[in-house]
Structure formats: C-alpha cells, structure tokens
Design an enzyme around this catalytic site. Structure first.
Site, PDB file in Angstrom:
ATOM      1  N   LYS A   1      -3.270  15.352  -8.634  1.00 56.83           N
ATOM      2  CA  LYS A   1      -2.149  14.833  -9.441  1.00 56.83           C
ATOM      3  C   LYS A   1      -1.062  15.912  -9.572  1.00 56.83           C
ATOM      4  O   LYS A   1       0.120  15.610  -9.519  1.00 56.83           O
ATOM      5  CB  LYS A   1      -2.632  14.370 -10.820  1.00 56.83           C
ATOM      6  CG  LYS A   1      -3.543  13.143 -10.813  1.00 56.83           C
ATOM      7  CD  LYS A   1      -2.852  11.849 -10.418  1.00 56.83           C
ATOM      8  CE  LYS A   1      -1.938  11.308 -11.477  1.00 56.83           C
ATOM      9  NZ  LYS A   1      -1.390   9.973 -11.091  1.00 56.83           N
TER      10      LYS A   1
ATOM     11  N   TRP B   1      -5.873   9.908 -21.657  1.00 59.94           N
ATOM     12  CA  TRP B   1      -6.881   9.049 -22.281  1.00 59.94           C
ATOM     13  C   TRP B   1      -6.373   7.603 -22.390  1.00 59.94           C
ATOM     14  O   TRP B   1      -6.388   6.992 -23.465  1.00 59.94           O
ATOM     15  CB  TRP B   1      -7.241   9.567 -23.680  1.00 59.94           C
ATOM     16  CG  TRP B   1      -7.857  10.921 -23.751  1.00 59.94           C
ATOM     17  CD1 TRP B   1      -7.761  11.943 -22.849  1.00 59.94           C
ATOM     18  CD2 TRP B   1      -8.670  11.431 -24.822  1.00 59.94           C
ATOM     19  NE1 TRP B   1      -8.453  13.040 -23.287  1.00 59.94           N
ATOM     20  CE2 TRP B   1      -9.018  12.760 -24.495  1.00 59.94           C
ATOM     21  CE3 TRP B   1      -9.116  10.901 -26.027  1.00 59.94           C
ATOM     22  CZ2 TRP B   1      -9.809  13.553 -25.326  1.00 59.94           C
ATOM     23  CZ3 TRP B   1      -9.894  11.692 -26.862  1.00 59.94           C
ATOM     24  CH2 TRP B   1     -10.241  12.999 -26.508  1.00 59.94           C
TER      25      TRP B   1
ATOM     26  N   ASP C   1       0.870  -1.177   0.000  1.00 58.62           N
ATOM     27  CA  ASP C   1       0.000   0.000   0.000  1.00 58.62           C
ATOM     28  C   ASP C   1       0.911   1.232   0.000  1.00 58.62           C
ATOM     29  O   ASP C   1       1.643   1.468   0.973  1.00 58.62           O
ATOM     30  CB  ASP C   1      -0.880  -0.042   1.263  1.00 58.62           C
ATOM     31  CG  ASP C   1      -1.816   1.154   1.352  1.00 58.62           C
ATOM     32  OD1 ASP C   1      -1.602   2.154   0.631  1.00 58.62           O
ATOM     33  OD2 ASP C   1      -2.752   1.088   2.165  1.00 58.62           O
ATOM     34  N   ILE C   2       0.864   2.008  -1.078  1.00 61.42           N
ATOM     35  CA  ILE C   2       1.824   3.115  -1.209  1.00 61.42           C
ATOM     36  C   ILE C   2       1.496   4.316  -0.328  1.00 61.42           C
ATOM     37  O   ILE C   2       2.223   5.296  -0.329  1.00 61.42           O
ATOM     38  CB  ILE C   2       2.008   3.551  -2.687  1.00 61.42           C
ATOM     39  CG1 ILE C   2       0.690   4.078  -3.280  1.00 61.42           C
ATOM     40  CG2 ILE C   2       2.602   2.420  -3.515  1.00 61.42           C
ATOM     41  CD1 ILE C   2       0.876   4.836  -4.581  1.00 61.42           C
TER      42      ILE C   2
ATOM     43  N   TYR D   1      -9.301  15.632  -9.160  1.00 60.87           N
ATOM     44  CA  TYR D   1      -8.346  14.638  -9.690  1.00 60.87           C
ATOM     45  C   TYR D   1      -7.101  15.343 -10.238  1.00 60.87           C
ATOM     46  O   TYR D   1      -5.967  15.036  -9.844  1.00 60.87           O
ATOM     47  CB  TYR D   1      -9.018  13.790 -10.766  1.00 60.87           C
ATOM     48  CG  TYR D   1      -8.060  12.898 -11.544  1.00 60.87           C
ATOM     49  CD1 TYR D   1      -7.485  11.782 -10.947  1.00 60.87           C
ATOM     50  CD2 TYR D   1      -7.732  13.188 -12.873  1.00 60.87           C
ATOM     51  CE1 TYR D   1      -6.600  10.974 -11.660  1.00 60.87           C
ATOM     52  CE2 TYR D   1      -6.856  12.381 -13.585  1.00 60.87           C
ATOM     53  CZ  TYR D   1      -6.298  11.274 -12.981  1.00 60.87           C
ATOM     54  OH  TYR D   1      -5.415  10.492 -13.690  1.00 60.87           O
TER      55      TYR D   1
ATOM     56  N   ALA E   1      -2.767   4.925  -8.509  1.00 58.73           N
ATOM     57  CA  ALA E   1      -3.365   6.262  -8.371  1.00 58.73           C
ATOM     58  C   ALA E   1      -4.848   6.107  -8.042  1.00 58.73           C
ATOM     59  O   ALA E   1      -5.411   5.013  -8.163  1.00 58.73           O
ATOM     60  CB  ALA E   1      -3.215   7.057  -9.671  1.00 58.73           C
ATOM     61  N   TYR E   2      -5.450   7.213  -7.643  1.00 49.75           N
ATOM     62  CA  TYR E   2      -6.913   7.295  -7.583  1.00 49.75           C
ATOM     63  C   TYR E   2      -7.332   7.883  -8.928  1.00 49.75           C
ATOM     64  O   TYR E   2      -7.070   9.054  -9.204  1.00 49.75           O
ATOM     65  CB  TYR E   2      -7.364   8.190  -6.422  1.00 49.75           C
ATOM     66  CG  TYR E   2      -8.867   8.227  -6.276  1.00 49.75           C
ATOM     67  CD1 TYR E   2      -9.532   7.340  -5.438  1.00 49.75           C
ATOM     68  CD2 TYR E   2      -9.630   9.133  -7.021  1.00 49.75           C
ATOM     69  CE1 TYR E   2     -10.918   7.363  -5.334  1.00 49.75           C
ATOM     70  CE2 TYR E   2     -11.013   9.153  -6.917  1.00 49.75           C
ATOM     71  CZ  TYR E   2     -11.651   8.262  -6.071  1.00 49.75           C
ATOM     72  OH  TYR E   2     -13.024   8.276  -5.966  1.00 49.75           O
ATOM     73  N   THR E   3      -7.943   7.060  -9.809  1.00 50.84           N
ATOM     74  CA  THR E   3      -8.124   7.474 -11.206  1.00 50.84           C
ATOM     75  C   THR E   3      -9.572   7.814 -11.585  1.00 50.84           C
ATOM     76  O   THR E   3      -9.843   8.111 -12.748  1.00 50.84           O
ATOM     77  CB  THR E   3      -7.605   6.362 -12.158  1.00 50.84           C
ATOM     78  OG1 THR E   3      -8.255   5.139 -11.811  1.00 50.84           O
ATOM     79  CG2 THR E   3      -6.111   6.204 -12.059  1.00 50.84           C
TER      80      THR E   3
HETATM   81  N1  LIG Z   1      -6.921   6.068 -16.897  1.00 50.40           N
HETATM   82  C1  LIG Z   1      -6.678   7.182 -17.604  1.00 50.40           C
HETATM   83  O1  LIG Z   1      -7.404   7.530 -18.554  1.00 50.40           O
HETATM   84  C2  LIG Z   1      -5.476   8.015 -17.295  1.00 50.40           C
HETATM   85  C3  LIG Z   1      -5.266   9.188 -18.029  1.00 50.40           C
HETATM   86  C4  LIG Z   1      -4.134   9.967 -17.732  1.00 50.40           C
HETATM   87  C5  LIG Z   1      -3.262   9.575 -16.729  1.00 50.40           C
HETATM   88  N2  LIG Z   1      -3.520   8.438 -16.020  1.00 50.40           N
HETATM   89  C6  LIG Z   1      -2.568   8.058 -14.962  1.00 50.40           C
HETATM   90  O2  LIG Z   1      -1.932   6.864 -15.374  1.00 50.40           O
HETATM   91  C7  LIG Z   1      -1.591   6.083 -14.224  1.00 50.40           C
HETATM   92  C8  LIG Z   1      -2.084   4.653 -14.426  1.00 50.40           C
HETATM   93  O3  LIG Z   1      -3.505   4.693 -14.579  1.00 50.40           O
HETATM   94  P1  LIG Z   1      -4.361   3.354 -14.769  1.00 50.40           P
HETATM   95  O4  LIG Z   1      -5.548   3.711 -15.592  1.00 50.40           O
HETATM   96  O5  LIG Z   1      -3.469   2.230 -15.164  1.00 50.40           O
HETATM   97  O6  LIG Z   1      -4.834   3.130 -13.261  1.00 50.40           O
HETATM   98  P2  LIG Z   1      -5.770   1.949 -12.691  1.00 50.40           P
HETATM   99  O7  LIG Z   1      -6.110   0.993 -13.767  1.00 50.40           O
HETATM  100  O8  LIG Z   1      -6.843   2.620 -11.900  1.00 50.40           O
HETATM  101  O9  LIG Z   1      -4.756   1.199 -11.692  1.00 50.40           O
HETATM  102  C9  LIG Z   1      -4.350   1.739 -10.480  1.00 50.40           C
HETATM  103  C10 LIG Z   1      -3.960   0.584  -9.588  1.00 50.40           C
HETATM  104  O10 LIG Z   1      -3.508   1.126  -8.340  1.00 50.40           O
HETATM  105  C11 LIG Z   1      -4.061   0.328  -7.300  1.00 50.40           C
HETATM  106  N3  LIG Z   1      -4.103   1.023  -6.025  1.00 50.40           N
HETATM  107  C12 LIG Z   1      -5.142   1.701  -5.469  1.00 50.40           C
HETATM  108  N4  LIG Z   1      -4.801   2.139  -4.226  1.00 50.40           N
HETATM  109  C13 LIG Z   1      -3.533   1.734  -4.019  1.00 50.40           C
HETATM  110  C14 LIG Z   1      -2.630   1.868  -2.914  1.00 50.40           C
HETATM  111  N5  LIG Z   1      -2.983   2.526  -1.778  1.00 50.40           N
HETATM  112  N6  LIG Z   1      -1.408   1.316  -2.998  1.00 50.40           N
HETATM  113  C15 LIG Z   1      -1.041   0.646  -4.128  1.00 50.40           C
HETATM  114  N7  LIG Z   1      -1.848   0.483  -5.192  1.00 50.40           N
HETATM  115  C16 LIG Z   1      -3.075   1.022  -5.135  1.00 50.40           C
HETATM  116  C17 LIG Z   1      -5.442   0.005  -7.832  1.00 50.40           C
HETATM  117  O11 LIG Z   1      -6.026  -1.041  -7.091  1.00 50.40           O
HETATM  118  P3  LIG Z   1      -7.666  -1.096  -6.973  1.00 50.40           P
HETATM  119  O12 LIG Z   1      -8.173  -1.165  -8.375  1.00 50.40           O
HETATM  120  O13 LIG Z   1      -7.877  -2.335  -6.180  1.00 50.40           O
HETATM  121  O14 LIG Z   1      -8.061   0.174  -6.282  1.00 50.40           O
HETATM  122  C18 LIG Z   1      -5.126  -0.373  -9.273  1.00 50.40           C
HETATM  123  O15 LIG Z   1      -4.707  -1.721  -9.376  1.00 50.40           O
HETATM  124  C19 LIG Z   1      -2.199   6.814 -13.032  1.00 50.40           C
HETATM  125  O16 LIG Z   1      -1.215   7.588 -12.415  1.00 50.40           O
HETATM  126  C20 LIG Z   1      -3.233   7.741 -13.639  1.00 50.40           C
HETATM  127  O17 LIG Z   1      -3.447   8.896 -12.857  1.00 50.40           O
HETATM  128  C21 LIG Z   1      -4.588   7.651 -16.286  1.00 50.40           C
END
Ligand SMILES: NC(=O)c1ccc[n+]([C@@H]2O[C@H](COP(=O)([O-])OP(=O)(O)OC[C@H]3O[C@@H](n4cnc5c(N)ncnc54)[C@H](OP(=O)(O)O)[C@@H]3O)[C@@H](O)[C@H]2O)c1
Length: 308
Positions: free
Chosen positions: A153, A174, A59-60, A149, A83-85
């Site tokens: 970030k 995206w 847990d980060i 959000y 992240a919280y996404t």
């Molecule tokens: N998705 C987008 O469209 C988008 C766009 C721009 C930038 N980003 C950035 O890209 C990065 C990757 O996004 P993603 O879409 O791959 O994210 P994601 O699919 O939501 O994955 C995030 C992971 O982090 C885990 N997590 C949650 N709380 C945690 C904690 N306390 N300690 C460790 N892990 C934890 C989540 O677990 P649970 O699912 O069990 O909570 C999930 O497995 C993020 O930094 C995001 O802000 C995303």
C-alpha cells in the site's frame, strides 16, 4: 463531473453507491464481477429500489482497459476502492498484493494524468506500525509497515505521487460496513454464539464506518484541487477489545463474557501495529469535514444490520 468508482462491490464501494444515490455528478461503478444478489438486496433495503446496482467490469491491473473506459465515459475523477485487503493473506500472496496495491494504483494515476483528472486513492494505517508510536500518526510521518500488505500500500502511494497526476490519498483504518466481511460482523456472530471470547487489547486504533468515509470522499471531490495525503477514521481511540465490548452492547448480546488478551495469544503471519491512531487535523482543516465519533457510527451500522 463524471466519476469512476473502482472496487464498487466491496465495503467502501457499496457505501459510495449509497452516499451518491442523489448526486448531480455522474458516477460509474466498476469491479471485476457483478454485485452479488445479497449485496443488491441490501443496497435496495438501505437506500431504496432506485439505487444504482449496475457494475461495469473493469480490472484495474489492465491499463489499456482503464484508458478505454476513461475515454469512452469522459471520466474526470477516479475513486479507487479496489485493493488486495487480506492482511494475513498478503504474506503468502505477495505478487498479487503488489499487483493490486502498488501497480494498479499507478495505472489509475497514469490514466488520470493523461486526461488531467484526479485520482482519489484509499490507503491504510498499516503503512505505519514498526516504530513504537504513542501519539497519533501524521501524514508526513515516515511509513514503517510491519508486513506485505502495508508495504505494498505504501509503494502504491509512492507510485501515485511519482506519476505527477492530481491525487488525493486518504489513509483510513479498521474499516467496517454492512457489506462484505469485517470485524463488526464477525464479532456480532461470535458474541451471539459463544459464552466467552478473548480479544486483544494491545492493538490500539480507531474504527471507521465506511459510510462516513464515503461521505468524506464526496465532500473532498468538490475541492479536489487540494492534492496530497490525508488521514481519515472516525473520532476517538480504542483497542479491538473495547471495540468488541461496544459491538456486543449495541447489539444487546450481553450474555457473552468478553476478556482482554495479548496479541501473542493469537499468532498470525504478520505483526499488526500496536498503535495506529491517525491524526485527522489536516483533512478536517482542508475540507471542513465533520468526523463522527466511533461509537455513534457503530450504533448506526448495527441498527442498519438489524434491518437488513
Ligand atoms: N478493510 C479494512 O479494514 C481497511 C483498513 C484500512 C484501509 N483499507 C483500504 O480501504 C480500501 C477499501 O477497502 P474495502 O475493505 O472496502 O475493500 P474490499 O471490501 O476488499 O473491496 C475491494 C473490492 O475490489 C475488488 N477487486 C479485487 N481485484 C480487483 C481488480 N483487479 N480490479 C478491480 N477491482 C478489484 C474486490 O473484488 P473481489 O472481492 O471479487 O476480489 C472488491 O469488490 C482499500 O484500499 C483498503 O486497502 C481497508
């Protein structure tokens, strides 16, 4: 190098598992819970049965736990995919969004500073948006987030920079992949089941296939002394409407009639940026990365989704 990946069971984290499957570096995959049975099956179909599907629980938000793993495993670099996404959800869960997106990256930065390691952290195009831009956003452009959000970030980025650790912050946009919930999978479902669909055309950006971002991260790790902020998405520009049209075309779901509409037809708790195209000149010049065009990558992801 020993590289720790956080949030390994998310979209980007799973693509990191695939991209690094034959790496000479030692990768450790961590998350708060184990990978789901469904994700493990998908990973094995996409990358073979010998792919690393293990998850060390980390847990980060807990600095002591991060320090313990870093020390025990001799970690030289962390790739933070956690992240919280949930962009809308962040408006009503500000505390959790702040903890995960602002405080937790600071924890990772402190842990890396203590051992002289590097933090590769993923941020977002949503750090921009309040100002009415119409040219691609550069790394040094002032952050003007429209919601919680994006703000959390942006604070996460600032906390990392202030920590004094060696860092590489990559803002992306995206994001989609075969894993988890994302726009591509939602639209595949909707275009297959609805006769008609309205999609906004007044929000413009660039999609990013998480596999391509994972490949870029691996290349960047080989030149990790280039500390700084970088932008990465696929090449090109489109609206969510254009994106949906191509999703339907590549999946062969042409029976659904897709119409452009304005954002105010879909009220949401937070206003999205109207234009958040990222300028990728710096990342391409610094790391020599070739960036695939967005429709080429979309096609690859849809082919994969058809096979799993
Ligand atoms: N998705 C987008 O469209 C988008 C766009 C721009 C930038 N980003 C950035 O890209 C990065 C990757 O996004 P993603 O879409 O791959 O994210 P994601 O699919 O939501 O994955 C995030 C992971 O982090 C885990 N997590 C949650 N709380 C945690 C904690 N306390 N300690 C460790 N892990 C934890 C989540 O677990 P649970 O699912 O069990 O909570 C999930 O497995 C993020 O930094 C995001 O802000 C995303």
């Amino acid at each position: 190098m020993t590289i720790l990946v956080t949030g390994a069971n998310g979209q980007l984290g799973n693509e990191m598992r695939i991209v690094t499957r034959s790496s000479k570096d030692h990768y450790i995959f961590t998350d708060v819970v184990d990978a789901s049975v469904e994700s493990i099956a998908m990973l094995q179909k996409l990358a073979g049965n010998d792919i690393n599907t293990d998850t060390i629980h980390l847990d980060i938000t807990n600095l002591d736990d991060i320090r313990k793993v870093v020390k025990a495993e001799g970690v030289n670099a962390i790739v933070n995919c956690a992240a919280y996404t949930n962009v809308d959800g962040a408006e009503s869960n500000q505390e959790l969004a702040e903890l995960l997106n602002s405080q937790a990256p600071k924890n990772l930065a402190i842990a890396m500073k203590e051992v002289g390691g590097t933090l590769v952290h993923i941020s977002t195009d949503y750090v921009f948006g309040k100002e009415p831009y119409n040219t691609p956003c550069k790394e040094d452009q002032k952050g003007t987030p429209t919601g919680v959000y994006g703000l959390t970030k942006l604070l996460g980025e600032q906390n990392i920079i202030q920590s004094g650790c060696n860092y590489i912050i990559i803002r992306t946009a995206w994001l989609y992949s075969e894993f988890g919930k994302n726009f591509v999978k939602t639209m595949l479902n909707l275009t297959a089941t609805k006769p008609e669909l309205k999609v906004v055309f007044d929000q413009v950006g660039t999609p990013t296939y998480a596999y391509d971002l994972a490949e870029a991260i691996v290349a960047i790790l080989q030149k990790k002394e280039n500390t700084g902020i970088y932008h990465f998405s696929n090449e090109g520009v489109c609206s969510w409407f254009d994106f949906t049209k191509m999703i339907a075309e590549y999946s062969g779901q042409t029976a659904c009639s897709i119409h452009p509409c304005h954002s105010d037809e879909f009220p949401s708790p937070v206003k999205r940026p109207a234009f958040s195209v990222l300028d990728k000149t710096k990342i391409k010049q610094t790391f020599g990365i070739a960036v695939p065009y967005w429709t080429d990558s979309l096609k690859k992801c849809i082919i994969n989704l058809n096979h799993i």
